[in-house]
Design a protein around this motif. Structure first.
Motif, PDB file in Angstrom:
ATOM      1  N   ASN A 225     -13.903  21.104   7.333  1.00 58.52           N
ATOM      2  CA  ASN A 225     -14.896  20.946   6.281  1.00 58.52           C
ATOM      3  C   ASN A 225     -16.070  21.912   6.398  1.00 58.52           C
ATOM      4  N   VAL A 226     -16.078  22.727   7.445  1.00 60.50           N
ATOM      5  CA  VAL A 226     -17.196  23.649   7.682  1.00 60.50           C
ATOM      6  C   VAL A 226     -16.849  25.027   7.138  1.00 60.50           C
ATOM      7  N   GLU A 227     -17.668  25.521   6.220  1.00 63.26           N
ATOM      8  CA  GLU A 227     -17.414  26.805   5.576  1.00 63.26           C
ATOM      9  C   GLU A 227     -18.429  27.849   6.020  1.00 63.26           C
ATOM     10  N   LEU A 228     -17.976  29.104   6.062  1.00 66.34           N
ATOM     11  CA  LEU A 228     -18.844  30.211   6.467  1.00 66.34           C
ATOM     12  C   LEU A 228     -19.993  30.384   5.489  1.00 66.34           C
ATOM     13  N   LEU A 239     -24.711  23.102  13.533  1.00 60.67           N
ATOM     14  CA  LEU A 239     -23.980  22.212  12.660  1.00 60.67           C
ATOM     15  C   LEU A 239     -24.716  20.872  12.568  1.00 60.67           C
ATOM     16  N   SER A 240     -24.636  20.262  11.413  1.00 58.12           N
ATOM     17  CA  SER A 240     -25.232  18.938  11.242  1.00 58.12           C
ATOM     18  C   SER A 240     -24.335  17.872  11.860  1.00 58.12           C
ATOM     19  N   GLY A 246     -17.174  15.329  10.620  1.00 60.31           N
ATOM     20  CA  GLY A 246     -16.079  15.690   9.738  1.00 60.31           C
ATOM     21  C   GLY A 246     -15.001  16.503  10.424  1.00 60.31           C
ATOM     22  N   LEU A 247     -15.379  17.209  11.486  1.00 62.21           N
ATOM     23  CA  LEU A 247     -14.399  18.023  12.211  1.00 62.21           C
ATOM     24  C   LEU A 247     -13.517  17.156  13.097  1.00 62.21           C
ATOM     25  N   GLY A 248     -14.011  15.987  13.515  1.00 59.43           N
ATOM     26  CA  GLY A 248     -13.186  15.098  14.333  1.00 59.43           C
ATOM     27  C   GLY A 248     -13.893  14.606  15.568  1.00 59.43           C
TER      28      GLY A 248
END
Length: 248
Positions: A225-228, A239-240, A246-248
């Motif tokens: 879910n993390v975009e550049l 990162l928040s 969301g990454l796991g």
């Protein structure tokens, strides 16, 4: 004879080498931890221990650093827009520039790369102080998908896209992409959007080489879910909590 009260007994946890314990708690790398132990900076149950492999019982033994209890730091993670030409390693024996050059002048805690981008690749690279969490992100079974924008020399047609999905065999390995679509095409090159659900060594480059489509640029644009996004080349940001969850 009085029986021992089972409620007062402590079940020993697993044993790990002292240097590994420091690394698992995210305070430094395992090699740096070994140096700290040998230099006498680390204690176990109040006594200095200079053996990096000294067995520590998780949940029982108390580990200290420089006279203070060693508590696991809060998990933190940042994303870097890795420039092309930098190595994804802490240091290089040949003195070549590494991704840590992008952090010069910033007082950051110990952070290790989550996965890799090879020297010629660029884009989103994560760093974390939590080795166990990072290992889950890199796992083909548990880790998130990774998305790339790839420029190739040559015109890519529907048959090429089909072959990428079906997979090719290279050096005894079957390599395939999860998804692929055309982004745009010029007279002599094509831009593709490729999604991987595993990360074998130079996977995209090997697939495209087998299809006679040499890679000109390879940019990771998303991890899960993390975009550049609009992050500039060589820039980084934290990162928040929502992104990390969301990454796991």
């Amino acid at each position: 004879m009085r029986s021992r009260d089972s409620s007062s007994m402590v079940t020993p946890g697993p044993r790990f080498g002292l240097a590994r314990v420091l690394s698992k708690r995210g305070v430094c790398s395992r090699s740096v931890a070994a140096q700290w132990v040998v230099s006498g900076r680390v204690t176990v149950n109040g006594r200095i221990e200079r053996n990096p492999e000294f067995p520590v019982r998780e949940g029982i033994d108390k580990v200290g650093l420089d006279g203070h209890p060693l508590d696991a730091p809060r998990r933190c993670c940042l994303m870097l827009n890795k420039p092309r030409g930098l190595l994804t390693t802490t240091q290089d024996e040949q003195g070549r520039d590494t991704v840590y050059r992008c952090f010069d002048g910033h007082d950051l805690p110990w952070l290790a790369p989550v996965g890799r981008l090879d020297k010629a690749s660029e884009g989103l690279l994560l760093f974390s102080n939590d080795p166990a969490w990072a290992a889950r992100l890199c796992s083909p079974q548990q880790g998130p998908d990774k998305t790339y924008a790839v420029q190739v020399r040559g015109l890519c047609g529907p048959a090429h896209l089909q072959r990428m999905g079906e997979g090719i065999v290279d050096a005894g390995e079957r390599l395939a992409v999860k998804q692929v679509e055309m982004m745009r095409q010029g007279e002599k090159n094509s831009w593709l959007r490729i999604v991987l659900d595993e990360g074998r060594n130079r996977q995209i480059r090997r697939i495209l080489a087998a299809l006679n489509l040499p890679v000109m640029r390879l940019i990771r644009i998303a991890v899960g879910n993390v975009e550049l996004g609009e992050l500039g080349k060589g820039e980084w940001r934290w990162l928040s909590e929502a992104e990390m969850s969301g990454l796991g």
